[in-house]
Design an enzyme around this catalytic site. Structure first.
Site, PDB file in Angstrom:
ATOM      1  N   ARG A  45       0.857  -1.191   0.000  1.00 33.59           N
ATOM      2  CA  ARG A  45       0.000   0.000   0.000  1.00 33.59           C
ATOM      3  C   ARG A  45       0.893   1.240   0.000  1.00 33.59           C
ATOM      4  NH1 ARG A  45       2.381   2.038   3.545  1.00 33.59           N
ATOM      5  NH2 ARG A  45       0.838   3.683   3.578  1.00 33.59           N
ATOM      6  N   GLN A 177      -1.595   2.620   9.906  1.00 37.98           N
ATOM      7  CA  GLN A 177      -0.333   2.705   9.146  1.00 37.98           C
ATOM      8  C   GLN A 177       0.730   3.484   9.922  1.00 37.98           C
ATOM      9  OE1 GLN A 177      -3.368   3.327   7.859  1.00 37.98           O
ATOM     10  NE2 GLN A 177      -3.497   2.844   5.689  1.00 37.98           N
ATOM     11  N   ASP A 218      -1.971  10.984  -2.162  1.00 35.59           N
ATOM     12  CA  ASP A 218      -2.404   9.915  -3.073  1.00 35.59           C
ATOM     13  C   ASP A 218      -2.812  10.463  -4.432  1.00 35.59           C
ATOM     14  OD1 ASP A 218      -2.956   8.818  -0.185  1.00 35.59           O
ATOM     15  OD2 ASP A 218      -2.648   7.127  -1.555  1.00 35.59           O
ATOM     16  N   LYS A 229      -4.501  10.222   3.113  1.00 35.82           N
ATOM     17  CA  LYS A 229      -5.141   9.359   4.117  1.00 35.82           C
ATOM     18  C   LYS A 229      -6.162  10.125   4.949  1.00 35.82           C
ATOM     19  CE  LYS A 229      -4.824   5.847   4.521  1.00 35.82           C
ATOM     20  NZ  LYS A 229      -5.833   4.970   3.852  1.00 35.82           N
TER      21      LYS A 229
HETATM   22  O1  MRU Z   1      -4.480   3.246   2.184  1.00 42.04           O
HETATM   23  P1  MRU Z   1      -2.984   3.435   2.032  1.00 42.04           P
HETATM   24  O2  MRU Z   1      -2.214   2.897   3.173  1.00 42.04           O
HETATM   25  O3  MRU Z   1      -2.489   2.966   0.686  1.00 42.04           O
HETATM   26  O4  MRU Z   1      -2.830   5.015   2.053  1.00 42.04           O
HETATM   27  C1  MRU Z   1      -1.554   5.563   1.967  1.00 42.04           C
HETATM   28  C2  MRU Z   1      -1.538   7.026   2.167  1.00 42.04           C
HETATM   29  O5  MRU Z   1      -2.544   7.687   2.264  1.00 42.04           O
HETATM   30  C3  MRU Z   1      -0.188   7.665   2.138  1.00 42.04           C
HETATM   31  O6  MRU Z   1      -0.138   8.751   3.010  1.00 42.04           O
HETATM   32  C4  MRU Z   1       0.049   8.153   0.709  1.00 42.04           C
HETATM   33  O7  MRU Z   1      -0.109   7.101  -0.184  1.00 42.04           O
HETATM   34  C5  MRU Z   1       1.349   8.757   0.531  1.00 42.04           C
HETATM   35  S1  MRU Z   1       2.563   7.499   0.379  1.00 42.04           S
HETATM   36  C6  MRU Z   1       4.050   8.082  -0.036  1.00 42.04           C
END
Ligand code: MRU
Length: 332
Positions: A45, A177, A218, A229
């Site tokens: 992820r 996370q 993202d 997130k």
């Molecule tokens: O749901 P996830 O764990 O894939 O979400 C990840 C995030 O929101 C991170 O903060 C984002 O991808 C930046 S990663 C360099």
């Protein structure tokens, strides 16, 4: 540091991020289906990491003799919010069209991601002063990328520059996370850090305990709105109230000029089970209604700056810079 993604020429090995930090185990993906499942079930992820994984998935799918359009669609449909997935698949499609070696192209995307992260780290570290207490949310570290990290990359360079910094890590409910991945990474790097629950961030800001906030992204829309997130928007509102700078660290592959504003970004809604349970332990009845959006959108006006591999920009400058540096081509 643990390598999040390993390619041995035949198979893709992904560190199982669902089990970290207690169990360090790799999941092997031999073909397209296994790659798609690993992205969908969060074995891997983080926006750049799923982009790199999808690049290898595209190579494996085409090698299996599958229709490239089918392969592309299947990969892109695994998770809807992070645009790096589509960006990487589009680059692989372009490489196929140009008759390039697909395995080499996927490897190029992998190595480029690491070098881009280092540049982001170097630009971002200039903003960090010795003595800073930094707040971060979710995981934007080596595990969320091909290696090194974006937001954590900034912290990492500042630490390597011997700046005396301390990081508050939001645990990032419901998937944790921050607790499971970011705190683990910072400990491995030897960066002083303290874990807090997400709802404590405002209290710390009100007490003058936070100097600087840095998170990943993202998808960044054309107008500079940032999807990241869930919880990032709340932090941004609080930071704005308290006059604390909030920076986004992200590569240009996270910028999506085809999405006009944050309103148009599709927000993934995940299984209610992630809220009903904490690491597999049920905390409420199965019948409890829950709502689980995985991301939120922070309006550009609440973002102090975006740290990229080409420098630090105001959100409203990103579109112009994108055209200046990449001429509208998707090879950023
Ligand atoms: O749901 P996830 O764990 O894939 O979400 C990840 C995030 O929101 C991170 O903060 C984002 O991808 C930046 S990663 C360099």
């Amino acid at each position: 540091m643990i390598d999040p993604i390993l390619w041995d020429g035949e198979t893709l090995q992904l560190i199982d991020q669902r089990k970290l930090p207690l169990i360090k185990e790799y999941v092997t993906c031999r073909g397209l289906d296994e790659v798609c499942e690993a992205i969908r079930n969060m074995t891997v992820r983080g926006a750049p990491a799923i982009g790199v994984t999808a690049a290898f998935g595209f190579y494996l799918g085409v090698k299996e003799g599958l229709n490239p359009e089918f392969v592309a669609e299947k990969l892109i449909s695994t998770r809807p919010t992070a645009v790096n997935l589509k960006w990487a698949v589009d680059r692989m499609k372009g490489a196929l069209k140009n008759g390039e070696n697909l395995e080499e192209k996927a490897k190029e995307i992998f190595f480029q991601d690491i070098s881009i992260n280092i540049k982001i780290g170097e630009y971002g570290a200039k903003l960090i002063e010795s003595g800073f207490n930094i707040l971060t949310h979710c995981n934007a570290g080596a595990l969320a990328t091909a290696g090194y990290g974006t937001a954590v990359g900034v912290i990492r360079v500042a630490h390597e520059q011997k700046k005396d910094i301390h990081v508050y890590v939001d645990e990032t409910r419901p998937y944790l996370q921050g607790a499971r991945l970011t705190a683990f990474e910072l400990n491995e790097l030897g960066v002083k850090n303290t874990l807090i629950c997400d709802n404590m961030a405002g209290y710390l800001m009100s007490k003058g305990m936070i100097d600087f906030i840095v998170v990943g992204a993202d998808r960044i829309a054309k107008n500079g709105d940032v999807a990241n997130k869930i919880g990032t928007y709340s932090l941004a509102v609080l930071a704005n109230y308290h006059g604390i700078p909030l920076y986004i660290a992200a590569p240009f592959s996270t910028f999506d000029p085809t999405t006009e504003t944050g309103e148009m970004i599709r927000i993934e809604e995940r299984d209610a089970k992630e809220i009903r349970e904490i690491v597999g332990v049920k905390i409420v009845e199965d019948t409890q209604k829950c709502f689980n959006p995985a991301f939120d959108v922070t309006p550009a006006v609440l973002v102090t700056g975006i740290i990229t591999e080409l420098g630090i920009f105001k959100p409203c400058e990103l579109f112009e810079s994108y055209y200046k540096f990449f001429g509208g081509k998707d090879e950023c």
